[in-house]
Design a protein around this motif. Structure first.
Motif, PDB file in Angstrom:
ATOM      1  N   MET A   1       0.841  -1.177   0.000  1.00 21.45           N
ATOM      2  CA  MET A   1       0.000   0.000   0.000  1.00 21.45           C
ATOM      3  C   MET A   1       0.890   1.245   0.000  1.00 21.45           C
ATOM      4  SD  MET A   1      -3.030   0.836   2.645  1.00 21.45           S
ATOM      5  CE  MET A   1      -3.146   2.460   3.281  1.00 21.45           C
ATOM      6  N   ASP A   2       0.571   2.193  -0.833  1.00 17.76           N
ATOM      7  CA  ASP A   2       1.333   3.434  -0.925  1.00 17.76           C
ATOM      8  C   ASP A   2       1.145   4.252   0.351  1.00 17.76           C
ATOM      9  OD1 ASP A   2       2.668   5.703  -1.713  1.00 17.76           O
ATOM     10  OD2 ASP A   2       1.145   6.355  -3.143  1.00 17.76           O
ATOM     11  N   LYS A   3       2.246   4.661   1.013  1.00 20.14           N
ATOM     12  CA  LYS A   3       2.141   5.392   2.278  1.00 20.14           C
ATOM     13  C   LYS A   3       1.529   6.776   2.091  1.00 20.14           C
ATOM     14  CE  LYS A   3       6.631   7.650   2.567  1.00 20.14           C
ATOM     15  NZ  LYS A   3       7.752   7.927   3.427  1.00 20.14           N
ATOM     16  N   HIS A   4       1.472   7.281   0.875  1.00 21.00           N
ATOM     17  CA  HIS A   4       0.917   8.611   0.611  1.00 21.00           C
ATOM     18  C   HIS A   4      -0.516   8.552   0.087  1.00 21.00           C
ATOM     19  CE1 HIS A   4       4.722  10.521   1.445  1.00 21.00           C
ATOM     20  NE2 HIS A   4       5.324   9.707   0.615  1.00 21.00           N
ATOM     21  N   GLN A   5      -1.112   7.357   0.068  1.00 18.53           N
ATOM     22  CA  GLN A   5      -2.440   7.195  -0.506  1.00 18.53           C
ATOM     23  C   GLN A   5      -3.476   8.080   0.189  1.00 18.53           C
ATOM     24  OE1 GLN A   5      -3.745   3.170  -0.646  1.00 18.53           O
ATOM     25  NE2 GLN A   5      -5.726   3.645  -1.501  1.00 18.53           N
ATOM     26  N   ASN A   6      -3.444   8.164   1.494  1.00 17.75           N
ATOM     27  CA  ASN A   6      -4.415   8.959   2.241  1.00 17.75           C
ATOM     28  C   ASN A   6      -3.778  10.207   2.835  1.00 17.75           C
ATOM     29  OD1 ASN A   6      -6.596   7.178   1.830  1.00 17.75           O
ATOM     30  ND2 ASN A   6      -5.824   5.837   3.432  1.00 17.75           N
ATOM     31  N   SER A   7      -2.884  10.835   2.110  1.00 16.19           N
ATOM     32  CA  SER A   7      -2.205  12.009   2.642  1.00 16.19           C
ATOM     33  C   SER A   7      -2.486  13.225   1.773  1.00 16.19           C
ATOM     34  CB  SER A   7      -0.695  11.751   2.724  1.00 16.19           C
ATOM     35  OG  SER A   7      -0.162  11.544   1.442  1.00 16.19           O
TER      36      SER A   7
ATOM     37  N   ILE B   1       5.889  18.269  10.470  1.00 21.25           N
ATOM     38  CA  ILE B   1       4.623  17.653  10.882  1.00 21.25           C
ATOM     39  C   ILE B   1       4.521  17.637  12.403  1.00 21.25           C
ATOM     40  CG2 ILE B   1       3.318  15.478  10.934  1.00 21.25           C
ATOM     41  CD1 ILE B   1       4.368  15.017   8.040  1.00 21.25           C
ATOM     42  N   GLN B   2       5.607  17.246  13.077  1.00 23.35           N
ATOM     43  CA  GLN B   2       5.593  17.213  14.549  1.00 23.35           C
ATOM     44  C   GLN B   2       5.387  18.615  15.130  1.00 23.35           C
ATOM     45  OE1 GLN B   2       9.332  15.313  15.378  1.00 23.35           O
ATOM     46  NE2 GLN B   2       8.523  13.253  15.085  1.00 23.35           N
TER      47      GLN B   2
ATOM     48  N   SER C   1      -0.894  17.168   0.460  1.00 26.23           N
ATOM     49  CA  SER C   1       0.339  17.937   0.253  1.00 26.23           C
ATOM     50  C   SER C   1       0.146  19.350   0.777  1.00 26.23           C
ATOM     51  CB  SER C   1       0.669  18.014  -1.240  1.00 26.23           C
ATOM     52  OG  SER C   1       0.965  16.742  -1.726  1.00 26.23           O
ATOM     53  N   LEU C   2       1.259  19.935   1.195  1.00 26.19           N
ATOM     54  CA  LEU C   2       1.248  21.290   1.699  1.00 26.19           C
ATOM     55  C   LEU C   2       2.454  22.010   1.105  1.00 26.19           C
ATOM     56  CD1 LEU C   2       0.093  23.370   3.753  1.00 26.19           C
ATOM     57  CD2 LEU C   2       1.656  22.384   5.420  1.00 26.19           C
TER      58      LEU C   2
END
Length: 99
Positions: A1-7, A38-39, A9-10
């Motif tokens: 699963m692509d780690k950026h699928q549910n992300s 992000i943190q 961009s900014l």
């Protein structure tokens, strides 16, 4: 699963001095720039949310609030009229949307 699928961009634009400061801080924290941003943004967002939603009152004020909640004054005529009007408007809105 692509780690950026549910992300999402900014894209941000910052001056060079700020960029250098953030890059250095991320490196000192042992994080990637993305992890660091992000943190930091999450930490600030939580602080703002707590500040906006948290109410601090003295024990005396808390006791007065509880007293009013446990023994409320009867609703005034104006409040009862406003509640009835709100109920009618809400009903009209709901029946309009259900058509």
């Amino acid at each position: 699963m692509d780690k950026h699928q549910n992300s999402a961009s900014l894209v941000i634009h910052i001056d060079e001095e700020t960029q250098t400061l953030i890059d250095r801080a991320a490196e000192l924290a042992g994080s990637t720039l993305e992890q660091f941003l992000i943190q930091a943004a999450t930490k600030e967002a939580l602080a703002v949310e707590i500040e906006a939603l948290h109410i601090s009152v003295s024990n005396q004020t808390a006791d007065r609030i509880l007293q009013h909640l446990e023994n409320p004054k009867p609703a005034s005529l104006e409040l009862r009229k406003a509640a009835l009007k709100h109920r009618q408007v809400a009903h009209q809105y709901r029946t309009k949307d259900s058509r």
